[in-house]
Design a protein around this motif. Structure first.
Motif, mmCIF file in Angstrom:
data_model
loop_
_atom_site.group_PDB
_atom_site.id
_atom_site.type_symbol
_atom_site.label_atom_id
_atom_site.label_comp_id
_atom_site.label_asym_id
_atom_site.label_seq_id
_atom_site.Cartn_x
_atom_site.Cartn_y
_atom_site.Cartn_z
ATOM 1 N N MET A 68 9.915 46.966 37.891
ATOM 2 C CA MET A 68 9.680 45.931 38.879
ATOM 3 C C MET A 68 11.018 45.322 39.298
ATOM 4 O O MET A 68 11.949 45.281 38.514
ATOM 5 N N LYS A 69 11.038 44.857 40.532
ATOM 6 C CA LYS A 69 12.226 44.155 41.015
ATOM 7 C C LYS A 69 11.779 42.995 41.883
ATOM 8 O O LYS A 69 10.611 42.897 42.263
ATOM 9 N N VAL A 102 5.466 47.049 49.475
ATOM 10 C CA VAL A 102 5.446 46.657 48.069
ATOM 11 C C VAL A 102 4.166 45.875 47.758
ATOM 12 O O VAL A 102 3.491 45.383 48.657
ATOM 13 N N LYS A 103 3.877 45.773 46.476
ATOM 14 C CA LYS A 103 2.726 45.014 45.990
ATOM 15 C C LYS A 103 3.236 43.929 45.056
ATOM 16 O O LYS A 103 4.048 44.202 44.167
ATOM 17 N N MET A 151 3.386 41.816 41.952
ATOM 18 C CA MET A 151 2.910 42.030 40.590
ATOM 19 C C MET A 151 2.936 40.748 39.755
ATOM 20 O O MET A 151 2.100 40.572 38.873
ATOM 21 N N GLU A 181 6.334 45.830 43.027
ATOM 22 C CA GLU A 181 6.475 47.266 42.790
ATOM 23 C C GLU A 181 6.295 47.962 44.127
ATOM 24 O O GLU A 181 5.446 47.552 44.924
ATOM 25 N N GLU A 182 7.064 49.013 44.320
ATOM 26 C CA GLU A 182 6.976 49.755 45.571
ATOM 27 C C GLU A 182 5.671 50.542 45.623
ATOM 28 O O GLU A 182 5.227 51.116 44.636
#
Length: 73
Positions: free
Chosen positions: A1-2, A13-14, A16, A70-71
């Motif tokens: 994750m970034k 992206v989602k 998280m 997250e992508e």
């Protein structure tokens, strides 16, 4: 994750996790951003501009650094 601030333009992206207190979570919830929402990164220069559903919003870098994503492929 970034963090959202690290994502390149044109990526989907989602969300998280949100690393902020109740005030930040409440502010994001008011504009429709919650864990599980998918965002499209329109612009990552200056404020991050994201699109989700029929909405397009700008998020400041400080706030974007607290949103972990997250992508989505």
């Amino acid at each position: 994750m970034k963090s959202l601030a690290e994502v390149e333009e044109g990526k989907k992206v989602k969300i998280m996790e949100i690393l902020g207190g109740h005030g930040l979570v409440r502010r994001l919830l008011r504009i429709g951003l919650t864990v599980g929402i998918e965002l499209f990164i329109v612009n990552n220069q200056g404020p991050i501009i994201v699109k989700f559903g029929d909405s397009t919003i700008a998020i400041g870098r400080g706030m974007a650094k607290k949103i972990l994503v997250e992508e989505v492929l």
